[in-house]
Design a protein around this motif. Structure first.
Motif, mmCIF file in Angstrom:
data_model
loop_
_atom_site.group_PDB
_atom_site.id
_atom_site.type_symbol
_atom_site.label_atom_id
_atom_site.label_comp_id
_atom_site.label_asym_id
_atom_site.label_seq_id
_atom_site.Cartn_x
_atom_site.Cartn_y
_atom_site.Cartn_z
ATOM 1 N N ILE A 77 11.459 -25.776 -12.483
ATOM 2 C CA ILE A 77 12.899 -25.577 -12.583
ATOM 3 C C ILE A 77 13.416 -26.708 -13.445
ATOM 4 C CG2 ILE A 77 15.111 -25.431 -11.399
ATOM 5 C CD1 ILE A 77 13.674 -24.373 -8.942
ATOM 6 N N LEU A 78 13.904 -26.366 -14.634
ATOM 7 C CA LEU A 78 14.389 -27.353 -15.600
ATOM 8 C C LEU A 78 15.908 -27.271 -15.681
ATOM 9 C CD1 LEU A 78 11.886 -26.527 -18.493
ATOM 10 C CD2 LEU A 78 11.696 -28.396 -16.851
ATOM 11 N N THR A 79 16.558 -28.409 -15.832
ATOM 12 C CA THR A 79 18.005 -28.435 -16.043
ATOM 13 C C THR A 79 18.332 -29.443 -17.129
ATOM 14 O OG1 THR A 79 20.171 -28.755 -15.021
ATOM 15 C CG2 THR A 79 18.379 -30.124 -14.185
ATOM 16 N N ASN A 80 19.407 -29.183 -17.853
ATOM 17 C CA ASN A 80 19.855 -30.129 -18.872
ATOM 18 C C ASN A 80 21.140 -30.837 -18.453
ATOM 19 O OD1 ASN A 80 21.656 -28.028 -19.171
ATOM 20 N ND2 ASN A 80 21.431 -27.857 -21.385
ATOM 21 N N ASN A 81 21.585 -30.621 -17.224
ATOM 22 C CA ASN A 81 22.774 -31.296 -16.709
ATOM 23 C C ASN A 81 22.324 -32.387 -15.756
ATOM 24 O OD1 ASN A 81 25.094 -32.138 -15.376
ATOM 25 N ND2 ASN A 81 26.074 -30.168 -15.674
ATOM 26 N N HIS A 82 22.479 -33.627 -16.190
ATOM 27 C CA HIS A 82 21.988 -34.758 -15.406
ATOM 28 C C HIS A 82 23.093 -35.416 -14.594
ATOM 29 C CE1 HIS A 82 18.410 -34.143 -17.748
ATOM 30 N NE2 HIS A 82 19.148 -34.190 -18.844
ATOM 31 N N THR A 83 24.306 -34.849 -14.626
ATOM 32 C CA THR A 83 25.415 -35.451 -13.878
ATOM 33 C C THR A 83 25.531 -34.887 -12.464
ATOM 34 O OG1 THR A 83 26.978 -33.834 -14.768
ATOM 35 C CG2 THR A 83 26.733 -35.916 -15.966
ATOM 36 N N HIS A 84 25.002 -33.691 -12.244
ATOM 37 C CA HIS A 84 25.011 -33.121 -10.900
ATOM 38 C C HIS A 84 23.775 -33.577 -10.143
ATOM 39 C CE1 HIS A 84 27.812 -30.059 -12.596
ATOM 40 N NE2 HIS A 84 28.367 -30.248 -11.419
ATOM 41 N N TYR A 85 23.927 -33.768 -8.865
ATOM 42 C CA TYR A 85 22.763 -34.063 -8.036
ATOM 43 C C TYR A 85 22.174 -32.740 -7.573
ATOM 44 C CZ TYR A 85 19.836 -35.431 -4.158
ATOM 45 O OH TYR A 85 18.775 -35.593 -3.310
ATOM 46 N N TYR A 86 20.939 -32.523 -7.884
ATOM 47 C CA TYR A 86 20.257 -31.308 -7.463
ATOM 48 C C TYR A 86 19.200 -31.658 -6.428
ATOM 49 C CZ TYR A 86 22.331 -28.873 -11.418
ATOM 50 O OH TYR A 86 23.208 -28.311 -12.302
ATOM 51 N N ASP A 87 19.090 -30.823 -5.433
ATOM 52 C CA ASP A 87 18.007 -30.934 -4.468
ATOM 53 C C ASP A 87 17.108 -29.730 -4.694
ATOM 54 O OD1 ASP A 87 16.392 -31.729 -2.418
ATOM 55 O OD2 ASP A 87 17.704 -31.011 -0.831
ATOM 56 N N SER A 88 15.852 -29.980 -4.840
ATOM 57 C CA SER A 88 14.927 -28.881 -5.106
ATOM 58 C C SER A 88 13.640 -29.118 -4.348
ATOM 59 C CB SER A 88 14.642 -28.774 -6.605
ATOM 60 O OG SER A 88 13.998 -29.949 -7.055
ATOM 61 N N GLY A 89 12.847 -28.096 -4.254
ATOM 62 C CA GLY A 89 11.574 -28.223 -3.574
ATOM 63 C C GLY A 89 10.839 -26.898 -3.526
ATOM 64 N N THR A 90 9.841 -26.867 -2.665
ATOM 65 C CA THR A 90 9.015 -25.678 -2.520
ATOM 66 C C THR A 90 8.946 -25.274 -1.059
ATOM 67 O OG1 THR A 90 6.994 -26.973 -2.290
ATOM 68 C CG2 THR A 90 7.589 -26.286 -4.511
ATOM 69 N N LEU A 91 8.713 -23.997 -0.857
ATOM 70 C CA LEU A 91 8.529 -23.441 0.477
ATOM 71 C C LEU A 91 7.250 -22.614 0.463
ATOM 72 C CD1 LEU A 91 12.170 -22.130 0.992
ATOM 73 C CD2 LEU A 91 11.167 -24.145 2.069
ATOM 74 N N PRO A 92 6.479 -22.647 1.550
ATOM 75 C CA PRO A 92 5.250 -21.846 1.575
ATOM 76 C C PRO A 92 5.566 -20.354 1.510
ATOM 77 C CG PRO A 92 5.673 -22.849 3.724
ATOM 78 C CD PRO A 92 6.706 -23.370 2.781
ATOM 79 N N ASP A 93 4.637 -19.610 0.933
ATOM 80 C CA ASP A 93 4.807 -18.162 0.795
ATOM 81 C C ASP A 93 3.474 -17.494 1.105
ATOM 82 O OD1 ASP A 93 5.459 -15.595 0.142
ATOM 83 O OD2 ASP A 93 5.757 -15.981 -1.984
#
Length: 105
Positions: A77-93
């Motif tokens: 997951i790529l973003t070009n907006n570095h001013t927002h705080y993003y929380d990301s991760g993975t979940l088992p499937d």
């Protein structure tokens, strides 16, 4: 976005270059890149991919090979907006051989 296995780094760089020039200021790109982030893009890597201002938000493995237990981060997951705080991760499937990825702010 999906890149077929065996696609080269130049293909991804060309796509990111075009997207960085033609999409809005805040852009999020996600998909199965079939390139291991830890192999090509980590600070320890000797081969670097030009991300054209995008940053990777997924830091944990998204696919674990069941036969040799090798962990890869193939889903980005790529973003070009570095001013927002993003929380990301993975979940088992249990349905796929890839983990689910998520991003929110």
């Amino acid at each position: 976005m999906y890149l077929t296995p065996g696609n080269n780094i130049a293909t991804l760089e060309n796509i990111l270059c075009w997207l960085s020039q033609h999409l809005p200021q805040e852009t999020i790109i996600l998909g199965d890149m079939n390139l291991d982030w830890n192999t090509y893009c980590s600070s320890l890597s000797t081969t670097h991919i030009n991300l054209y201002g995008f940053s990777q938000t997924i830091t944990s493995p998204t696919r674990i090979n069941k036969s040799n237990k090798k962990a890869n981060t193939l889903d980005w997951i790529l973003t070009n907006n570095h001013t927002h705080y993003y929380d990301s991760g993975t979940l088992p499937d249990d349905i796929s051989d890839h983990s689910l990825t998520h991003l929110y702010h």
